[in-house]
Design a protein around this motif. Structure first.
Motif, short mmCIF file in Angstrom:
data_model
loop_
_atom_site.label_atom_id
_atom_site.label_comp_id
_atom_site.label_asym_id
_atom_site.label_seq_id
_atom_site.Cartn_x
_atom_site.Cartn_y
_atom_site.Cartn_z
N GLN A 1 0.86 -1.18 0.00
CA GLN A 1 0.00 0.00 0.00
C GLN A 1 0.90 1.23 0.00
O GLN A 1 1.75 1.37 0.88
CB GLN A 1 -0.91 0.01 1.22
CG GLN A 1 -1.87 1.20 1.21
CD GLN A 1 -2.84 1.15 2.38
OE1 GLN A 1 -2.59 0.53 3.40
NE2 GLN A 1 -3.98 1.79 2.20
N ARG A 2 0.73 2.07 -1.01
CA ARG A 2 1.53 3.31 -1.08
C ARG A 2 1.20 4.21 0.10
O ARG A 2 0.05 4.32 0.51
CB ARG A 2 1.25 4.07 -2.36
CG ARG A 2 1.92 3.52 -3.57
CD ARG A 2 1.74 4.48 -4.74
NE ARG A 2 2.18 3.87 -5.97
CZ ARG A 2 3.42 3.98 -6.45
NH1 ARG A 2 4.30 4.69 -5.81
NH2 ARG A 2 3.76 3.39 -7.57
N LYS B 1 0.60 7.75 1.52
CA LYS B 1 0.15 9.00 0.92
C LYS B 1 0.91 10.18 1.51
O LYS B 1 1.21 10.21 2.70
CB LYS B 1 -1.35 9.18 1.14
CG LYS B 1 -2.15 8.11 0.45
CD LYS B 1 -3.61 8.34 0.56
CE LYS B 1 -4.33 7.20 -0.16
NZ LYS B 1 -5.73 7.35 -0.21
N ASP C 1 1.51 13.98 2.83
CA ASP C 1 0.71 14.89 3.65
C ASP C 1 0.09 15.97 2.78
O ASP C 1 0.75 16.55 1.92
CB ASP C 1 1.56 15.55 4.73
CG ASP C 1 1.98 14.58 5.82
OD1 ASP C 1 1.26 13.58 6.02
OD2 ASP C 1 3.01 14.82 6.45
N THR C 2 -1.18 16.25 3.03
CA THR C 2 -1.87 17.32 2.31
C THR C 2 -1.97 18.57 3.16
O THR C 2 -2.66 19.52 2.79
CB THR C 2 -3.28 16.87 1.88
OG1 THR C 2 -4.01 16.50 3.04
CG2 THR C 2 -3.22 15.72 0.90
N GLU D 1 -5.03 18.47 -3.75
CA GLU D 1 -4.53 17.15 -4.13
C GLU D 1 -3.71 17.18 -5.41
O GLU D 1 -2.81 16.38 -5.60
CB GLU D 1 -5.69 16.17 -4.28
CG GLU D 1 -6.28 15.75 -2.96
CD GLU D 1 -7.31 14.66 -3.11
OE1 GLU D 1 -7.22 13.87 -4.07
OE2 GLU D 1 -8.20 14.60 -2.26
N GLU E 1 2.74 11.82 -5.57
CA GLU E 1 2.63 10.49 -4.99
C GLU E 1 4.01 10.04 -4.54
O GLU E 1 4.98 10.16 -5.27
CB GLU E 1 2.07 9.53 -6.05
CG GLU E 1 1.56 8.23 -5.47
CD GLU E 1 0.86 7.42 -6.53
OE1 GLU E 1 1.55 6.89 -7.42
OE2 GLU E 1 -0.38 7.31 -6.47
N ASP F 1 -9.72 2.33 -1.69
CA ASP F 1 -8.28 2.15 -1.49
C ASP F 1 -7.66 1.42 -2.66
O ASP F 1 -8.27 0.53 -3.25
CB ASP F 1 -8.01 1.37 -0.20
CG ASP F 1 -8.48 2.11 1.03
OD1 ASP F 1 -8.39 3.36 1.03
OD2 ASP F 1 -8.94 1.45 1.98
#
Length: 104
Positions: free
Chosen positions: A21-22, A24, A26-27, A37, A42, A88
Motif C-alpha cells: 500500500q503506497r 500518501k 501529507d496534504t 490534491e 505520490e 483504497d
C-alpha cells in the motif's frame, strides 16, 4: 487495468509477489495550510501488507523473500499490478522490483 475485490485480507500473493500500500503524502503543511490534491506528488514509499512464499530457482528450491510483512519499502514510480478495494488502491510487485527496504 485494475482488479476489484471486496476485502484485502482475502488476497494472498503467490511466489515472489508482494502486496504493498503506497504511503500518501501529507496534504497539510506544518503550519496548518491544506494543499490541493493536484499539487501533492505520490510518494515512492509503501508498506508491505502481505508477502508470497518466494519464487523457485532452477533447482526447484524456494528463494527467500527480501522483505517481510510490515516493512517500509521504496518502490518504483510506475509498475506493479493495481488492486482496488473500495476506495483504497494497493499494488502487487515482484520482490525483485522493490528498490530498497527503509530501516527506521
Amino acid at each position: 487495468m485494475s482488479t476489484s475485490i471486496r476485502s484485502i485480507k482475502s488476497l494472498v500473493p503467490l511466489l515472489d509477489r508482494v502486496l504493498i500500500q503506497r504511503i500518501k503524502a501529507d496534504t497539510k503543511t506544518a503550519s496548518g495550510i491544506f494543499l490541493p490534491e493536484s499539487s501533492v506528488k505520490e510518494l515512492n514509499e509503501g508498506k508491505v501488507l502481505a508477502v508470497g512464499p518466494g519464487g523457485l530457482n532452477k533447482d526447484g528450491q524456494r528463494v527467500p523473500m527480501g522483505v517481510a510483512k510490515g516493512d517500509r519499502v521504496l518502490i518504483p514510480q510506475y509498475g506493479g499490478s493495481p488492486v482496488k478495494v473500495g476506495e483504497d488502491e494497493f499494488h502487487l510487485f515482484r520482490d525483485s522490483e522493490i528498490l530498497a527496504k527503509i530501516n527506521e
